[in-house]
Design a protein around this motif. Sequence first.
Motif, mmCIF file in Angstrom:
data_model
loop_
_atom_site.group_PDB
_atom_site.id
_atom_site.type_symbol
_atom_site.label_atom_id
_atom_site.label_comp_id
_atom_site.label_asym_id
_atom_site.label_seq_id
_atom_site.Cartn_x
_atom_site.Cartn_y
_atom_site.Cartn_z
ATOM 1 N N THR A 1 -7.539 4.612 0.598
ATOM 2 C CA THR A 1 -6.419 3.742 0.953
ATOM 3 C C THR A 1 -5.185 4.545 1.318
ATOM 4 N N SER A 2 -4.849 5.553 0.511
ATOM 5 C CA SER A 2 -3.660 6.354 0.793
ATOM 6 C C SER A 2 -3.708 7.681 0.045
ATOM 7 N N THR B 1 -0.502 10.222 -0.812
ATOM 8 C CA THR B 1 0.948 10.392 -0.621
ATOM 9 C C THR B 1 1.540 11.332 -1.671
ATOM 10 N N THR C 1 -5.267 7.067 -3.728
ATOM 11 C CA THR C 1 -5.702 5.702 -3.995
ATOM 12 C C THR C 1 -6.910 5.392 -3.124
ATOM 13 N N SER D 1 -7.904 5.615 -8.595
ATOM 14 C CA SER D 1 -6.594 6.132 -8.211
ATOM 15 C C SER D 1 -6.150 7.155 -9.245
ATOM 16 N N SER E 1 -10.512 12.504 4.399
ATOM 17 C CA SER E 1 -9.168 12.486 4.960
ATOM 18 C C SER E 1 -8.568 13.873 4.769
#
Length: 268
Positions: A12-13, A15, A28, A56, A86
């Motif tokens: 999802t992310s 950061t 996450t 997460s 990613s």
Amino acid sequence: TSPNLPPTASITSITPNPATQGQTVTFTGSGEDLDGTITAYEWTSSINGPLSTASSFSTSSLSAGTHTIALRVKDNNEAWSSPVTSSLTVSSGGSEYQLTLESSYSTDVNSRGTKYYHDGSDWVGRGSSGAIRAVNRWDISGIDPSWDIVSVEVRFYTEAKTGSPGTISLTRYGTSRGEDNPETDTGTQAYSKINSTPYASLPEPSSGSWTNWINLGSAAVSDITWCRDSGLPIWSLGLKASDAIEASTTVRHVDFSEDNEANDAELR
């Protein structure tokens, strides 16, 4: 009963991205299973290895470099999803420089690590006469001696492909930490050269294009640093197909671009 459907993972992310070494980075992710439930998570980094088993999490212990972050999930029938990936860049926190070097020489070698004649093709895989591997070299004398080398990445230009040679191993090549010159190499071995533990793997490339940048990890950082600090201007990298491809009788190989062609191999 219907066969179990494997789950799917999603990142999802991540950061912040890019981040500075020592900074807290939050990851996450999620999983979906159409015929069951998600029971486990597995996060890994191409540089730091295993990271977490939670959906997460946060960490401040990531090494500097370009990380390939992978997440996979498991369902209640013990089936794992395919990993999703990613990219995450973590800088060293000080002044950061990126130096891209063009390969200065490339050649075919046989399965013993001994040079073939420079025949105009850098094939990796299985040829009509046996296993074929390749070596690229870079002049690293331009790397400033005051710099801390924090990551090493490489990419190759693929000319053509015959059959499906599969995943390529990117390995040490040389008589001592990769500093020898494949152009004059006699085949003398101080270790097993291209048979040594790979730095990383390169997914089977497509014809007529550059591969993605591949992070070679901490071993390559150590090797290039050692060569530079020892006053050795050359660093070399071997490319090898799988044992199964090399041992087969079917001609399957990829032809990488070489030093006398418009595209070649790059190191950064």
